[in-house]
Write a protein that holds these residues in place. Structure first.
Motif, short mmCIF file in Angstrom:
data_model
loop_
_atom_site.label_atom_id
_atom_site.label_comp_id
_atom_site.label_asym_id
_atom_site.label_seq_id
_atom_site.Cartn_x
_atom_site.Cartn_y
_atom_site.Cartn_z
N LEU A 25 -4.02 14.68 -3.09
CA LEU A 25 -3.33 13.61 -2.38
C LEU A 25 -1.83 13.68 -2.63
CD1 LEU A 25 -5.45 10.46 -3.20
CD2 LEU A 25 -5.15 11.45 -0.95
N VAL A 29 1.27 8.94 0.13
CA VAL A 29 0.18 8.32 0.89
C VAL A 29 -0.28 7.05 0.20
CG1 VAL A 29 -2.22 8.63 1.66
CG2 VAL A 29 -0.57 10.50 1.92
N ASN A 33 0.12 3.06 1.48
CA ASN A 33 -1.14 2.38 1.81
C ASN A 33 -1.64 1.60 0.60
OD1 ASN A 33 -1.92 3.56 4.57
ND2 ASN A 33 -1.29 5.33 3.36
#
Length: 72
Positions: A25, A29, A33
């Motif tokens: 990841l 991100v 989020n």
């Protein structure tokens, strides 16, 4: 479960489960989020409580501080 951070300029997190599955990841991100970040943070907390997080709590703590600093 294990968490590690790879790279310094363009870093990414590698999350590995007890069965050997891994996912990479981009930390941005998670920062973008909050619900995903919350789910990951909750899961890591549970892993720490149960003793299944082998290493990486420090990586997530650093990321937590960065996300909190960016939110302010």
């Amino acid at each position: 479960m294990a968490i590690r951070q790879c790279g310094s300029v363009s870093s990414h997190l590698v999350l590995c489960d007890a069965y050997g599955g891994c996912v990479e990841l981009d930390p941005r991100v998670l920062a973008a989020n909050p619900m995903i970040w919350h789910e990951l943070d909750t899961g890591v907390y549970r892993s720490v409580e149960r003793g299944t997080l082998r290493h990486g709590a420090d990586v997530l703590a650093q990321l937590d501080h960065r996300i909190d600093d960016d939110a302010m």
